[in-house]
Write a protein that holds these residues in place. Structure first.
Motif, PDB file in Angstrom:
ATOM      1  N   GLN A  46       0.829  -1.189   0.000  1.00 54.38           N
ATOM      2  CA  GLN A  46       0.000   0.000   0.000  1.00 54.38           C
ATOM      3  C   GLN A  46       0.869   1.246   0.000  1.00 54.38           C
ATOM      4  O   GLN A  46       2.053   1.214   0.334  1.00 54.38           O
ATOM      5  CB  GLN A  46      -0.942   0.008   1.205  1.00 54.38           C
ATOM      6  N   ASP A 158      -1.606  -0.047 -10.985  1.00 49.11           N
ATOM      7  CA  ASP A 158      -3.063  -0.017 -10.972  1.00 49.11           C
ATOM      8  C   ASP A 158      -3.612   1.354 -11.332  1.00 49.11           C
ATOM      9  O   ASP A 158      -4.646   1.465 -11.992  1.00 49.11           O
ATOM     10  CB  ASP A 158      -3.627  -0.494  -9.629  1.00 49.11           C
ATOM     11  N   THR A 188      -2.540  -2.401  -5.449  1.00 53.84           N
ATOM     12  CA  THR A 188      -3.565  -3.440  -5.513  1.00 53.84           C
ATOM     13  C   THR A 188      -3.238  -4.363  -6.682  1.00 53.84           C
ATOM     14  O   THR A 188      -2.484  -3.992  -7.587  1.00 53.84           O
ATOM     15  CB  THR A 188      -4.969  -2.837  -5.701  1.00 53.84           C
ATOM     16  N   GLN A 212      -4.556  -6.934  -0.076  1.00 51.73           N
ATOM     17  CA  GLN A 212      -5.176  -5.992  -0.997  1.00 51.73           C
ATOM     18  C   GLN A 212      -6.280  -5.198  -0.309  1.00 51.73           C
ATOM     19  O   GLN A 212      -7.074  -5.732   0.448  1.00 51.73           O
ATOM     20  CB  GLN A 212      -5.743  -6.749  -2.191  1.00 51.73           C
ATOM     21  N   SER A 213      -6.293  -3.896  -0.575  1.00 53.06           N
ATOM     22  CA  SER A 213      -7.338  -2.970  -0.102  1.00 53.06           C
ATOM     23  C   SER A 213      -7.339  -2.777   1.409  1.00 53.06           C
ATOM     24  O   SER A 213      -8.346  -2.386   1.985  1.00 53.06           O
ATOM     25  CB  SER A 213      -8.736  -3.440  -0.550  1.00 53.06           C
ATOM     26  N   THR A 215      -6.232  -0.670   4.799  1.00 51.76           N
ATOM     27  CA  THR A 215      -5.979   0.744   5.072  1.00 51.76           C
ATOM     28  C   THR A 215      -4.921   0.872   6.155  1.00 51.76           C
ATOM     29  O   THR A 215      -4.653  -0.065   6.899  1.00 51.76           O
ATOM     30  CB  THR A 215      -7.273   1.441   5.542  1.00 51.76           C
ATOM     31  N   GLU A 326     -10.652   1.181  -3.709  1.00 52.60           N
ATOM     32  CA  GLU A 326      -9.188   1.255  -3.700  1.00 52.60           C
ATOM     33  C   GLU A 326      -8.690   2.698  -3.680  1.00 52.60           C
ATOM     34  O   GLU A 326      -7.651   3.003  -3.096  1.00 52.60           O
ATOM     35  CB  GLU A 326      -8.603   0.520  -4.921  1.00 52.60           C
ATOM     36  N   GLN A 327      -9.461   3.581  -4.329  1.00 54.55           N
ATOM     37  CA  GLN A 327      -9.044   4.982  -4.348  1.00 54.55           C
ATOM     38  C   GLN A 327      -9.129   5.592  -2.953  1.00 54.55           C
ATOM     39  O   GLN A 327      -8.313   6.454  -2.595  1.00 54.55           O
ATOM     40  CB  GLN A 327      -9.912   5.777  -5.322  1.00 54.55           C
ATOM     41  N   VAL A 329      -8.442   3.969  -0.224  1.00 55.29           N
ATOM     42  CA  VAL A 329      -7.220   3.490   0.432  1.00 55.29           C
ATOM     43  C   VAL A 329      -6.032   4.374   0.080  1.00 55.29           C
ATOM     44  O   VAL A 329      -5.238   4.761   0.937  1.00 55.29           O
ATOM     45  CB  VAL A 329      -6.936   2.030   0.033  1.00 55.29           C
ATOM     46  N   HIS A 330      -5.928   4.719  -1.202  1.00 54.06           N
ATOM     47  CA  HIS A 330      -4.794   5.544  -1.628  1.00 54.06           C
ATOM     48  C   HIS A 330      -4.882   6.961  -1.061  1.00 54.06           C
ATOM     49  O   HIS A 330      -3.872   7.567  -0.712  1.00 54.06           O
ATOM     50  CB  HIS A 330      -4.725   5.590  -3.150  1.00 54.06           C
ATOM     51  N   ALA A 362     -14.701  -3.540   1.354  1.00 55.18           N
ATOM     52  CA  ALA A 362     -13.394  -3.839   0.772  1.00 55.18           C
ATOM     53  C   ALA A 362     -12.276  -3.740   1.807  1.00 55.18           C
ATOM     54  O   ALA A 362     -11.335  -4.538   1.797  1.00 55.18           O
ATOM     55  CB  ALA A 362     -13.107  -2.893  -0.396  1.00 55.18           C
ATOM     56  N   THR A 363     -12.368  -2.764   2.705  1.00 57.80           N
ATOM     57  CA  THR A 363     -11.300  -2.555   3.684  1.00 57.80           C
ATOM     58  C   THR A 363     -11.510  -3.344   4.965  1.00 57.80           C
ATOM     59  O   THR A 363     -10.598  -3.425   5.798  1.00 57.80           O
ATOM     60  CB  THR A 363     -11.192  -1.064   4.041  1.00 57.80           C
TER      61      THR A 363
END
Length: 461
Positions: A46, A158, A188, A212-213, A215, A326-327, A329-330, A362-363
């Motif tokens: 991440q 990604d 990811t 993946q995904s 935080t 995912e966005q 998370v970023h 997702a998280t």
């Protein structure tokens, strides 16, 4: 494990010591030994985990132990990044870590004059950090060749996919030589990214330091449900009540980012916006001011969500939450960096509730729901008006008139080349036809008539 146990070349260790780097991060501990062996690598980590040093340090070690003359108009190492800001940051990291090595590093991205980049690449460069579009422009102009590249790095793969760079990346893959080392990094790894990695990597070692995904563990995450039209008032209250060192405020659109800044300026709060419609100079100025602490608030679209390493970001505020988990998370990965703690606050309108559910699924993190402040409606009623848009040189009436005149002349020239009659041959508003005056007499002002001079005749036949 410490850096001095990895066997890096002495000039690199000297640079790390000057920055007080002692213990490598998990991605660095796993990736550097593999890369020092010359293997291909697929790294999943991440954002904010130290990926840049993970590929920069072993690559610099290779150059330190294998000095070679750079090929004319070529490069020994190519790093591809999705955004200009990330490319500039990566290049600076190479300069910092390789400060005691005689290596040349150049950045290649759009928004700046291409001729300067052509000159910088003419004699060959050790390390080129580029965005895909400008890289292919230079290759098409034969100002750069990548047929001699020894190390290739694809960073933030990604986001490359999200930004539609799949076809440029396929073109780049065909131009690279076979016997190169490949480094592939992504936060990811959905199936589409795995397929892309297969085109670049040869029997890679896979390294992952976070599921993946996930935080950042040190980020306190909360959400507040609020009407879209009232978010600006809530933002003003949050900025007054939270202990903010630096805050990144995210919107989904460029127009939305500018609008937030104007409301903040209307309330006497300094802020900059950064997004794709800003010139490279404006983006650089805003990011430097934010990084140096001259301004505490940076309002951004997701162009700034990846790879922008700014220390001291205490808060990430999602003025509008993203529709892709995912966005999220970023975005929140811009805080809680280098062991620090951070706060992520999300404003959720009714139509954004499904996005919030997708993020939590997702998280696997349930966000704390914070109620609206007690004085919220009063803040809504007393919200200051937004500041008027700033008129820069590109917006001034004189500048617009000059551009319109230049465009008109260009179009007339194009029409003449295609055999289309120019303005001097068209029927005017009075019904008379304008024809070129080809006589050699003097005009009204005493100057000889030129080819473009006109005279009026009767009605057209």
């Amino acid at each position: 494990m410490q850096f001095n146990e990895l066997g890096l070349a002495e000039p690199i260790m000297k640079a790390l010591a000057s920055k007080n780097y002692v213990v490598p991060t998990p991605i660095q501990q796993k990736a550097i030994p593999v890369l020092l062996e010359g293997r291909d690598l697929c790294g999943i980590a991440q954002t904010g985990t130290g990926k840049t040093a993970a590929f920069a340090l072993p690559s610099l070690d290779y150059f330190a132990r294998n000095p070679k003359v750079t090929p004319i108009k070529g490069c020994r190492m190519l790093v591809l990044a999705p955004t200009r800001e990330l490319a500039a940051q990566i290049a600076q990291s190479f300069r910092d870590y390789g400060r005691f090595l005689k290596l040349s590093v150049e950045t290649v991205f759009g928004g700046v004059p291409i001729n300067k980049q052509i000159r910088a690449l003419s004699q060959g460069v050790d390390i080129v950090v580029a965005t895909p579009g400008r890289l292919l422009d230079l290759i098409d102009q034969r100002a750069l060749t990548i047929s001699h590249t020894e190390i290739f790095v694809l960073d933030e793969a990604d986001q490359m996919m999200d930004m539609g760079f799949i076809h440029p990346l396929k073109r780049v893959a065909k131009m690279l030589p076979q016997g190169r080392q490949n480094l592939f990094f992504s936060a990811t790894m959905p199936k589409e990214i795995e397929a892309l990695a297969a085109q670049f990597l040869n029997d890679p070692v896979k390294v992952s330091v976070a599921p993946q995904s996930t935080t950042a563990e040190r980020v306190r995450q909360q959400a507040t449900f609020v009407n879209q039209a009232e978010k600006q008032a809530l933002l003003h209250i949050v900025l007054k009540t939270e202990d903010i060192d630096r805050a990144l405020i995210f919107t989904r659109t460029k127009h939305g980012a500018d609008r937030v800044v104007r409301f903040l300026e209307g309330a006497g709060i300094d802020a900059f916006a950064i997004h794709g419609n800003k010139s490279q100079g404006q983006r650089t100025t805003a990011l430097q001011a934010f990084r140096q602490g001259k301004v505490k608030l940076l309002v951004a679209t997701d162009i700034a969500a990846r790879g922008i390493d700014v220390s001291g970001v205490s808060h990430v505020i999602n003025f509008e939450i993203p529709n892709v988990p995912e966005q999220y998370v970023h975005r929140i990965g811009r805080t809680a960096r280098a062991g620090a703690e951070g706060v992520a606050i999300s404003f959720v309108a009714d139509d954004e509730r499904p996005f919030l559910k997708a993020i939590e699924k997702a998280t696997r993190v349930k966000l704390d729901i914070a109620p609206l402040p007690e004085n919220f409606m009063e803040a809504v009623r007393n919200l200051p008006k937004p500041a008027a848009p700033k008129k820069g040189p590109s917006q001034s009436p004189a500048h617009q008139a000059k551009r319109a005149e230049g465009q008109r002349r260009y179009q007339d020239g194009q029409k003449q080349q295609r055999g289309v009659p120019d303005r001097a041959h068209r029927t005017d508003a009075e019904g008379g036809e304008k024809k070129p005056f080809r006589g050699r007499g003097r005009g009204r002002n005493g100057v000889g008539a030129h080819k473009g001079a006109v005279q009026r005749t009767g009605a057209p036949r």
